[in-house]
Design an enzyme around this catalytic site. Sequence first.
Site, mmCIF file in Angstrom:
data_model
loop_
_atom_site.group_PDB
_atom_site.id
_atom_site.type_symbol
_atom_site.label_atom_id
_atom_site.label_comp_id
_atom_site.label_asym_id
_atom_site.label_seq_id
_atom_site.Cartn_x
_atom_site.Cartn_y
_atom_site.Cartn_z
ATOM 1 N N GLY A 98 -9.813 -0.810 -0.262
ATOM 2 C CA GLY A 98 -10.770 -1.871 0.394
ATOM 3 C C GLY A 98 -9.641 -3.213 0.495
ATOM 4 O O GLY A 98 -8.783 -3.002 0.040
ATOM 5 N N GLY A 100 -8.504 -5.871 -0.954
ATOM 6 C CA GLY A 100 -8.530 -6.540 -2.473
ATOM 7 C C GLY A 100 -7.989 -7.819 -2.247
ATOM 8 O O GLY A 100 -8.257 -8.406 -3.386
ATOM 9 N N ARG A 183 -2.837 -13.711 9.248
ATOM 10 C CA ARG A 183 -2.597 -12.340 9.954
ATOM 11 C C ARG A 183 -3.719 -12.501 11.361
ATOM 12 O O ARG A 183 -4.823 -12.594 11.025
ATOM 13 C CB ARG A 183 -2.545 -11.090 9.424
ATOM 14 C CG ARG A 183 -1.899 -11.102 8.149
ATOM 15 C CD ARG A 183 -1.748 -9.736 7.575
ATOM 16 N NE ARG A 183 -2.857 -8.835 7.102
ATOM 17 C CZ ARG A 183 -2.716 -7.916 6.505
ATOM 18 N NH1 ARG A 183 -1.810 -7.362 6.334
ATOM 19 N NH2 ARG A 183 -3.777 -7.219 5.806
ATOM 20 N N ASP A 259 -4.174 4.323 4.282
ATOM 21 C CA ASP A 259 -4.989 3.100 4.236
ATOM 22 C C ASP A 259 -4.149 1.645 5.021
ATOM 23 O O ASP A 259 -4.385 0.777 5.199
ATOM 24 C CB ASP A 259 -5.356 2.574 2.895
ATOM 25 C CG ASP A 259 -4.240 2.493 1.859
ATOM 26 O OD1 ASP A 259 -3.809 3.600 1.646
ATOM 27 O OD2 ASP A 259 -3.979 1.593 1.395
ATOM 28 N N ASN A 260 -2.691 2.340 5.232
ATOM 29 C CA ASN A 260 -1.881 1.198 6.003
ATOM 30 C C ASN A 260 -1.649 1.803 7.257
ATOM 31 O O ASN A 260 -0.366 1.409 7.837
ATOM 32 C CB ASN A 260 -0.526 1.174 5.144
ATOM 33 C CG ASN A 260 -0.857 0.378 3.823
ATOM 34 O OD1 ASN A 260 -1.578 -0.244 3.577
ATOM 35 N ND2 ASN A 260 0.180 0.636 2.776
#
Length: 492
Positions: A98, A100, A183, A259-260
């Site tokens: 998640g 973080g 971002r 996750d990336n």
Amino acid sequence: MNAVIHDSPAVVPGLAWNNRFAGLGPDFFTELPPTPLPSPYWVSRNQALAGEMGLAQPWFESQEALALFTGNRVAQGARPLSSVYSGHQFGQWAGQLGDGRAILLGELQTAAGAQEIQLKGAGVTPYSRMGDGRAVLRSSIREYLCSEAMHGLGIPTTRALCVTGSDAKVRREEIETAAVVTRTAPSFIRFGHFEHFSYSDQHEQLKVLADFVIDNFYPACREGAQPYASLLQAVSERTADLVAAWQGVGFCHGVMNTDNMSILGLTIDYGPFQFLDAFDPGQVCNHSDTQGRYAYNKQPNIAYWNLFCLGQALLPLMDSQEQALAALESYKTVFPQALEGRMRAKLGLSDARPEDKTLIESAFKLLAADKVDYSIFWRRLGGFVPGAANEAVRDLFLDRPAFDAWALQYSERLAHVDQGLRADLMLKTNPKYVLRNHLGEQAIQAAKVMDFSGVDTLLTLLQAPFDEHTAHGSFAGFPPDWASSIEISCSS
Ligand code: AMP
Ligand code: MG
């Protein structure tokens, strides 16, 4: 000094918030405000992106904007939240991860379309696990510069609007200071979001998520017989194009965990990335990657492995395993085609011929054998004259006869090519400026003593990397000897 969130919300003039992701409901995120940082200051503002988005110039320089993009004030209409996802890290199922340290402020309706605005390093969230929720100045500058460098190269990426800093201390291997990168992206949804709901047997939510992504970002997938298989195929194709672009420009991501991986096929989560200096296909840019899982030449297969995980996660929405496998198959045709297309353009060839494959493969072999500087080779090759001595390129090689043999092949291929058009295509394809590790490092060292001019200079060069910028030619030179001893790990 205490940092506090102001009671009155900040207003982003002229732009409205929409927040579609927040509409998914609480299974997908936790709503929470960012944690303020004491006495923030600007590190760098990306005026080009601000202009594209339609952010008013005086406002972008205001104290209110500084507070908003540090997380010290919340904007009126924003709905800050951190999302939950899971993922495979270094090939192993890692369970729940998640956001973080990232907080999505919401989605702004900008002149450049709907853009989610996310603060990275904005404090602890329910998904921080053992982390402190912060990002250090060093890694924030790297992410800021590299995402804009990728955009300048025409490679799909999340973008970065600004970096703010604070003297607040952050403990890594040594004590550093905190920073926040703002971002932007149409969506920050990752493969890991799908894995999360699939592996935890929340199949209703999985469907909600897949429908959200299809309806908002892949509407054409709705038309087919099996929208979820179409989605998997579309993501496979975008990912294939993305990784081909990375390989072409010599970019090594460094942490291709699921996750990336962006569901939109964007480059996301800049950590220990590297643009290759000397061409070494087995280059591992992440000092923490002791097995070399994410080496430059492994990226294409790893992307497929990650897509396979995505396919696995989407299985509950599909009719059969065969359907998923068929959708993934597209990667195997799109990637080689996309890579060949990229490499052909690097050679200045605007049409395809059967012999191109050999020419490309032998160029890679030649570069690897002598560990030739990747970016300098391609840029200099733009000035190649068929049949001439071509010393500027030839001098890059130790094995001159090997280069001469290749140059002969290339000259023959160029016999029916307009040389002016070729040179022009190569100048627009082979960048003069890439974010080499040592360039980032120099800007970071200066920024640590509050001189941010190096960051701004690099930003300007990297946003237009094909231009000559003659006053800054030294930024396009060979890396100094110390560059090869820079060690970049996951620590950020
Ligand atoms: P990354 O390797 O940066 O993609 O991060 C992997 C996971 O660790 C994600 O869930 C991040 O949000 C989390 N993470 C990384 N650094 C921190 C930190 N300093 N504090 C909290 N979570 C973090
Ligand atoms: Mg990440």
